[in-house]
Design a protein around this motif. Structure first.
Motif, PDB file in Angstrom:
ATOM      1  N   LYS A   1     -37.269 -10.390   8.545  1.00 16.04           N
ATOM      2  CA  LYS A   1     -37.047 -11.654   9.252  1.00 16.04           C
ATOM      3  C   LYS A   1     -38.361 -12.419   9.423  1.00 16.04           C
ATOM      4  CE  LYS A   1     -33.033  -9.908  11.766  1.00 16.04           C
ATOM      5  NZ  LYS A   1     -32.455  -9.605  13.089  1.00 16.04           N
ATOM      6  N   LEU A   2     -39.439 -11.696   9.750  1.00 15.55           N
ATOM      7  CA  LEU A   2     -40.749 -12.353   9.913  1.00 15.55           C
ATOM      8  C   LEU A   2     -41.237 -12.924   8.582  1.00 15.55           C
ATOM      9  CD1 LEU A   2     -42.516  -9.761  12.271  1.00 15.55           C
ATOM     10  CD2 LEU A   2     -41.576 -12.004  12.908  1.00 15.55           C
ATOM     11  N   THR A   3     -40.940 -12.219   7.490  1.00 17.90           N
ATOM     12  CA  THR A   3     -41.320 -12.704   6.161  1.00 17.90           C
ATOM     13  C   THR A   3     -40.527 -13.956   5.815  1.00 17.90           C
ATOM     14  OG1 THR A   3     -41.860 -10.463   5.435  1.00 17.90           O
ATOM     15  CG2 THR A   3     -41.458 -12.089   3.709  1.00 17.90           C
ATOM     16  N   LYS A   4     -39.240 -13.915   6.050  1.00 14.89           N
ATOM     17  CA  LYS A   4     -38.368 -15.061   5.761  1.00 14.89           C
ATOM     18  C   LYS A   4     -38.821 -16.297   6.541  1.00 14.89           C
ATOM     19  CE  LYS A   4     -33.532 -16.408   5.545  1.00 14.89           C
ATOM     20  NZ  LYS A   4     -32.144 -16.038   5.814  1.00 14.89           N
ATOM     21  N   ALA A   5     -39.318 -16.086   7.751  1.00 14.32           N
ATOM     22  CA  ALA A   5     -39.786 -17.190   8.596  1.00 14.32           C
ATOM     23  C   ALA A   5     -41.203 -17.651   8.222  1.00 14.32           C
ATOM     24  CB  ALA A   5     -39.749 -16.776  10.066  1.00 14.32           C
ATOM     25  N   GLY A   6     -41.837 -16.957   7.285  1.00 12.13           N
ATOM     26  CA  GLY A   6     -43.176 -17.356   6.862  1.00 12.13           C
ATOM     27  C   GLY A   6     -44.283 -16.933   7.811  1.00 12.13           C
ATOM     28  N   ILE A   7     -44.001 -15.973   8.673  1.00 10.68           N
ATOM     29  CA  ILE A   7     -44.991 -15.497   9.642  1.00 10.68           C
ATOM     30  C   ILE A   7     -45.880 -14.428   9.020  1.00 10.68           C
ATOM     31  CG2 ILE A   7     -45.259 -14.286  11.854  1.00 10.68           C
ATOM     32  CD1 ILE A   7     -42.691 -15.782  12.771  1.00 10.68           C
ATOM     33  N   VAL A   8     -45.282 -13.546   8.229  1.00 14.75           N
ATOM     34  CA  VAL A   8     -46.037 -12.517   7.516  1.00 14.75           C
ATOM     35  C   VAL A   8     -45.692 -12.592   6.034  1.00 14.75           C
ATOM     36  CG1 VAL A   8     -46.127 -10.930   9.502  1.00 14.75           C
ATOM     37  CG2 VAL A   8     -44.291 -10.710   7.826  1.00 14.75           C
ATOM     38  N   SER A   9     -46.524 -11.974   5.230  1.00 14.51           N
ATOM     39  CA  SER A   9     -46.234 -11.842   3.807  1.00 14.51           C
ATOM     40  C   SER A   9     -46.509 -10.411   3.399  1.00 14.51           C
ATOM     41  CB  SER A   9     -47.062 -12.823   2.982  1.00 14.51           C
ATOM     42  OG  SER A   9     -48.434 -12.637   3.222  1.00 14.51           O
ATOM     43  N   SER A  10     -45.777  -9.970   2.394  1.00 16.58           N
ATOM     44  CA  SER A  10     -45.962  -8.592   1.941  1.00 16.58           C
ATOM     45  C   SER A  10     -47.012  -8.563   0.838  1.00 16.58           C
ATOM     46  CB  SER A  10     -44.650  -7.996   1.459  1.00 16.58           C
ATOM     47  OG  SER A  10     -44.162  -8.703   0.342  1.00 16.58           O
ATOM     48  N   VAL A  11     -47.761  -7.483   0.838  1.00 12.67           N
ATOM     49  CA  VAL A  11     -48.785  -7.233  -0.171  1.00 12.67           C
ATOM     50  C   VAL A  11     -48.294  -6.050  -0.994  1.00 12.67           C
ATOM     51  CG1 VAL A  11     -51.193  -6.602  -0.564  1.00 12.67           C
ATOM     52  CG2 VAL A  11     -50.582  -8.061   1.388  1.00 12.67           C
ATOM     53  N   PRO A  12     -48.004  -6.256  -2.286  1.00 15.83           N
ATOM     54  CA  PRO A  12     -47.474  -5.165  -3.095  1.00 15.83           C
ATOM     55  C   PRO A  12     -48.539  -4.131  -3.450  1.00 15.83           C
ATOM     56  CG  PRO A  12     -47.766  -7.130  -4.433  1.00 15.83           C
ATOM     57  CD  PRO A  12     -48.120  -7.499  -3.026  1.00 15.83           C
ATOM     58  N   GLY A  13     -48.081  -2.990  -3.893  1.00 15.24           N
ATOM     59  CA  GLY A  13     -48.992  -1.958  -4.367  1.00 15.24           C
ATOM     60  C   GLY A  13     -49.105  -0.776  -3.443  1.00 15.24           C
ATOM     61  N   VAL A  14     -49.840   0.243  -3.925  1.00 12.97           N
ATOM     62  CA  VAL A  14     -50.029   1.487  -3.187  1.00 12.97           C
ATOM     63  C   VAL A  14     -50.699   1.224  -1.845  1.00 12.97           C
ATOM     64  CG1 VAL A  14     -51.111   3.762  -3.237  1.00 12.97           C
ATOM     65  CG2 VAL A  14     -50.151   2.808  -5.328  1.00 12.97           C
ATOM     66  N   LYS A  15     -51.674   0.359  -1.825  1.00 13.38           N
ATOM     67  CA  LYS A  15     -52.393   0.034  -0.584  1.00 13.38           C
ATOM     68  C   LYS A  15     -51.791  -1.199   0.081  1.00 13.38           C
ATOM     69  CE  LYS A  15     -56.068   2.852  -1.087  1.00 13.38           C
ATOM     70  NZ  LYS A  15     -56.662   3.705  -0.137  1.00 13.38           N
ATOM     71  N   GLY A  16     -50.571  -1.557  -0.327  1.00 19.20           N
ATOM     72  CA  GLY A  16     -49.912  -2.754   0.187  1.00 19.20           C
ATOM     73  C   GLY A  16     -49.407  -2.588   1.602  1.00 19.20           C
ATOM     74  N   GLY A  17     -48.764  -3.607   2.051  1.00 19.85           N
ATOM     75  CA  GLY A  17     -48.236  -3.634   3.406  1.00 19.85           C
ATOM     76  C   GLY A  17     -47.940  -5.065   3.783  1.00 19.85           C
ATOM     77  N   TYR A  18     -48.291  -5.420   4.990  1.00 22.46           N
ATOM     78  CA  TYR A  18     -48.063  -6.776   5.488  1.00 22.46           C
ATOM     79  C   TYR A  18     -49.343  -7.344   6.057  1.00 22.46           C
ATOM     80  CZ  TYR A  18     -43.064  -6.252   4.913  1.00 22.46           C
ATOM     81  OH  TYR A  18     -41.823  -6.083   4.372  1.00 22.46           O
ATOM     82  N   LYS A  19     -49.438  -8.673   5.963  1.00 24.94           N
ATOM     83  CA  LYS A  19     -50.518  -9.406   6.608  1.00 24.94           C
ATOM     84  C   LYS A  19     -49.953 -10.721   7.115  1.00 24.94           C
ATOM     85  CE  LYS A  19     -53.834 -10.378   3.804  1.00 24.94           C
ATOM     86  NZ  LYS A  19     -54.853 -10.384   2.777  1.00 24.94           N
ATOM     87  N   LEU A  20     -50.677 -11.360   7.994  1.00 29.09           N
ATOM     88  CA  LEU A  20     -50.227 -12.638   8.532  1.00 29.09           C
ATOM     89  C   LEU A  20     -50.243 -13.698   7.435  1.00 29.09           C
ATOM     90  CD1 LEU A  20     -52.123 -12.747  11.957  1.00 29.09           C
ATOM     91  CD2 LEU A  20     -49.777 -12.025  11.523  1.00 29.09           C
ATOM     92  N   SER A  21     -49.227 -14.557   7.417  1.00 28.99           N
ATOM     93  CA  SER A  21     -49.176 -15.670   6.465  1.00 28.99           C
ATOM     94  C   SER A  21     -49.856 -16.909   7.016  1.00 28.99           C
ATOM     95  CB  SER A  21     -47.718 -16.029   6.138  1.00 28.99           C
ATOM     96  OG  SER A  21     -47.100 -14.984   5.463  1.00 28.99           O
ATOM     97  N   LYS A  22     -50.020 -16.940   8.321  1.00 30.15           N
ATOM     98  CA  LYS A  22     -50.639 -18.071   9.010  1.00 30.15           C
ATOM     99  C   LYS A  22     -51.740 -17.526   9.907  1.00 30.15           C
ATOM    100  CE  LYS A  22     -46.160 -20.362   9.667  1.00 30.15           C
ATOM    101  NZ  LYS A  22     -45.256 -20.859  10.692  1.00 30.15           N
ATOM    102  N   SER A  23     -52.551 -18.408  10.399  1.00 35.74           N
ATOM    103  CA  SER A  23     -53.572 -17.960  11.350  1.00 35.74           C
ATOM    104  C   SER A  23     -52.891 -17.604  12.669  1.00 35.74           C
ATOM    105  CB  SER A  23     -54.626 -19.055  11.569  1.00 35.74           C
ATOM    106  OG  SER A  23     -54.100 -20.083  12.383  1.00 35.74           O
ATOM    107  N   PRO A  24     -53.482 -16.682  13.427  1.00 38.69           N
ATOM    108  CA  PRO A  24     -52.882 -16.284  14.711  1.00 38.69           C
ATOM    109  C   PRO A  24     -52.735 -17.459  15.684  1.00 38.69           C
ATOM    110  CG  PRO A  24     -54.696 -14.819  14.129  1.00 38.69           C
ATOM    111  CD  PRO A  24     -54.682 -15.917  13.118  1.00 38.69           C
TER     112      PRO A  24
END
Length: 175
Positions: free
Chosen positions: A48-71
Motif C-alpha cells: 500500500k505504501l508503494t502504491k501511494a508512492g511513499i516507498v519504493s522497492s529495491v530489487p536484488g539480494v541486498k534489496g528492500g525498501y527505501k523512501l520515495s520522497k524526502s521525510p
C-alpha cells in the motif's frame, strides 16, 4: 473511530527507513523481525505504501525498501490514507428518512439519498466532515521528518543508536 495497527507499523517502519543512509534499503524480513510482526502482514502494508508512492522497492539480494520522497514530504495523513484508504470516517446514512416525519414527506431538511448521491446538506454529515477535515489538516502538518526528530527527544539515545545499528548490520539483535 479506530485506525488499524497497520498505520502504527507503517509510521514506525518509515522512521526506520529515515534512520539508515539514503543509499541503503531495509528488507521486509528485517523490518518484520525488528517489530515482531509477520513478513506477510508487513508486506501488505508496504504494498500500500508503494502504491501511494511513499516507498519504493529495491530489487536484488541486498534489496528492500527505501523512501520515495524526502521525510519532510511524507505526512502522517499520507500514511493513514495509504494504509486505510480514502473513504471518509463518517458514513452518513441519512437515518432521518426512516423516521415518521420523513415518511410523511414533512421533513425537507435532509434530502433523500435516492434523489442525490451525496448527503451534502445533512447537518450531522456536515459537522462530521468538518471535524474529519480538521483532523486531516493536523495530520498533514506532522511529517516523518518531524517524527524522527521528536523520537530523538523522547527516546533514550541508546534505543535510537541500537535501532540504527540493527538496520545497518553493525549489531544484529540476538533472537
Amino acid at each position: 473511530m479506530q485506525y488499524s495497527v497497520g498505520v502504527e507499523y507503517a509510521l514506525h517502519c518509515l522512521v526506520n527507513l529515515v534512520q539508515v543512509p539514503s543509499e541503503k534499503s531495509i528488507g521486509i524480513k528485517e523490518l518484520a523481525e525488528f517489530h515482531g510482526i509477520s513478513e506477510t502482514y508487513l508486506s501488505k502494508i508496504f504494498g500500500k505504501l508503494t502504491k501511494a508512492g511513499i516507498v519504493s522497492s529495491v530489487p536484488g539480494v541486498k534489496g528492500g525498501y527505501k523512501l520515495s520522497k524526502s521525510p519532510e514530504e511524507i505526512t502522517f495523513w499520507d500514511v493513514v490514507e495509504a494504509v486505510e484508504g480514502v473513504k471518509p470516517i463518517f458514513q452518513c446514512k441519512n437515518v432521518v428518512e426512516k423516521g415518521v416525519l420523513y415518511k410523511n414527506k414533512q421533513c425537507a431538511s435532509c434530502p433523500s439519498t435516492n434523489s442525490s448521491s451525496s448527503n451534502s446538506s445533512c447537518t450531522i454529515n456536515l459537522v462530521m466532515l468538518e471535524a474529519e477535515e480538521i483532523m486531516r489538516a493536523y495530520l498533514r502538518n506532522k511529517t516523518i521528518a518531524w517524527l524522527d526528530k521528536e523520537l530523538d527527544t523522547v527516546l533514550p539515545d541508546t534505543l535510537r543508536t541500537d535501532s540504527l545499528k540493527y538496520f545497518t548490520g553493525e549489531n544484529k539483535a540476538s533472537s
